[in-house]
Scaffold this motif. Sequence first.
Motif, PDB file in Angstrom:
ATOM      1  N   ASP A  94       0.844  -1.186   0.000  1.00  0.00           N
ATOM      2  CA  ASP A  94       0.000   0.000   0.000  1.00  0.00           C
ATOM      3  C   ASP A  94       0.882   1.240   0.000  1.00  0.00           C
ATOM      4  OD1 ASP A  94      -3.000   0.851   0.646  1.00  0.00           O
ATOM      5  OD2 ASP A  94      -1.637   2.167   1.749  1.00  0.00           O
ATOM      6  N   LEU A 129       0.450   3.752   2.938  1.00  0.00           N
ATOM      7  CA  LEU A 129       1.122   3.262   4.130  1.00  0.00           C
ATOM      8  C   LEU A 129       2.616   3.575   4.088  1.00  0.00           C
ATOM      9  CD1 LEU A 129       1.125   1.545   6.712  1.00  0.00           C
ATOM     10  CD2 LEU A 129       1.245  -0.480   5.275  1.00  0.00           C
ATOM     11  N   VAL A 147       5.144  -4.285   9.127  1.00  0.00           N
ATOM     12  CA  VAL A 147       3.761  -4.021   9.500  1.00  0.00           C
ATOM     13  C   VAL A 147       3.003  -5.340   9.513  1.00  0.00           C
ATOM     14  CG1 VAL A 147       1.628  -2.852   8.876  1.00  0.00           C
ATOM     15  CG2 VAL A 147       3.824  -1.734   8.442  1.00  0.00           C
ATOM     16  N   LEU A 177      -0.852   7.115   9.166  1.00  0.00           N
ATOM     17  CA  LEU A 177      -0.535   5.693   9.217  1.00  0.00           C
ATOM     18  C   LEU A 177      -1.765   4.875   9.584  1.00  0.00           C
ATOM     19  CD1 LEU A 177       1.520   3.385   9.258  1.00  0.00           C
ATOM     20  CD2 LEU A 177       2.110   4.044  11.584  1.00  0.00           C
ATOM     21  N   ALA A 215      -4.177   4.763   6.718  1.00  0.00           N
ATOM     22  CA  ALA A 215      -3.717   3.873   5.655  1.00  0.00           C
ATOM     23  C   ALA A 215      -4.000   2.428   6.022  1.00  0.00           C
ATOM     24  CB  ALA A 215      -2.216   4.086   5.415  1.00  0.00           C
ATOM     25  N   LEU A 216      -3.795   2.085   7.273  1.00  0.00           N
ATOM     26  CA  LEU A 216      -4.015   0.702   7.695  1.00  0.00           C
ATOM     27  C   LEU A 216      -5.487   0.328   7.629  1.00  0.00           C
ATOM     28  CD1 LEU A 216      -1.460   0.534  10.619  1.00  0.00           C
ATOM     29  CD2 LEU A 216      -1.473  -0.881   8.557  1.00  0.00           C
TER      30      LEU A 216
END
Lengths: 146, 146
Positions: A112, A115, A135, B115, B118-119
């Motif tokens: 992504d 991200l 992650v 962040l 995005a996750l």
Amino acid sequence: MIVSTAWPDHALAALRDAGLRSGGARRAVVAHLARHDCCRSAQEIHDGVRAEGGTVGIASVYRVLDTLVALRLVQRVELGDGVARFEPSTSDGHHHHHVVCDGCGKVEPFSDNALEHALEGVAGRLGFAMDAHEVVVRGACDTCRA
Amino acid sequence: MIVSTAWPDHALAALRDAGLRSGGARRAVVAHLARHDCCRSAQEIHDGVRAEGGTVGIASVYRVLDTLVALRLVQRVELGDGVARFEPSTSDGHHHHHVVCDGCGKVEPFSDNALEHALEGVAGRLGFAMDAHEVVVRGACDTCRA
DNA sequence: ACCAAGACGAGAGTCGTTATCATCTCTCGC
DNA sequence: GCGAGAGATGATAACGACTCTCGTCTTGGT
């Protein structure tokens, strides 16, 4: 996500360039990783190579993986189950992360851009020269949730 | 990043609500975690509690941590050194991640909205109901880089 | 082919974590 | 308050992933 078919050659060349010799264990581990490009544990690699007729020791597997990680040819991944996993890292800087289903244990890779950007922003803000990041997203996959 | 001063009370209440009893080990571990809100290993917790005069067994520490993680009162964090670490998780959903300096081993917490967004986007795209995630950024801190 | 440096495999050892089990303690009904 | 039973605890043994050690074998240069 596609590991270049040239990865094993690239890896072996990089090993040689680093002044290391070409031994059977290194070739076997590199070849095995190239065939399974996502999340292989040391034990899986060991078993896999043995199943194909090789005779690598588990110590050699760890040693080779250590070397490959140090040369950034392989990325170490920890999914939280106490077992380190390894996968080839592509040379073009493109890499992926993992989602783990708490229900069935299924692991899926993803990548992504947002991200990655967010992480770069964070590192810059903190004054860190980021050279790796990991992650892991944990949750329930659609089939386990049904 | 600030753990609410009410966290230990909240945790103990949640344990009771879950039908669990209040034993000495649970109180000691919760109290210790509340005093050190970032990244304590089971061994550190064990030693810390003992240093304060408690007599918890290491097995109890792991058991209590297991329970706390299952109740989402504590978050398990793996920084890649083979040792699981634990920290209180705030009830308001606000949490942090970690940067690790490969040079000096320093660990620093951070949080970042981009962040998190995005996750969430990633989880939705994959059809996962995300209920946890862990991010570890690795690199060289400004002092180690100098 | 020879040789030194390096790589290898087997097995012992280390260390974080988990399981076992007997003992203790908390809680609930009285 | 008291007793009983379910649950919690602590010591220790067991487990598993990983690392170290060491003697042997292979590699690559001569």
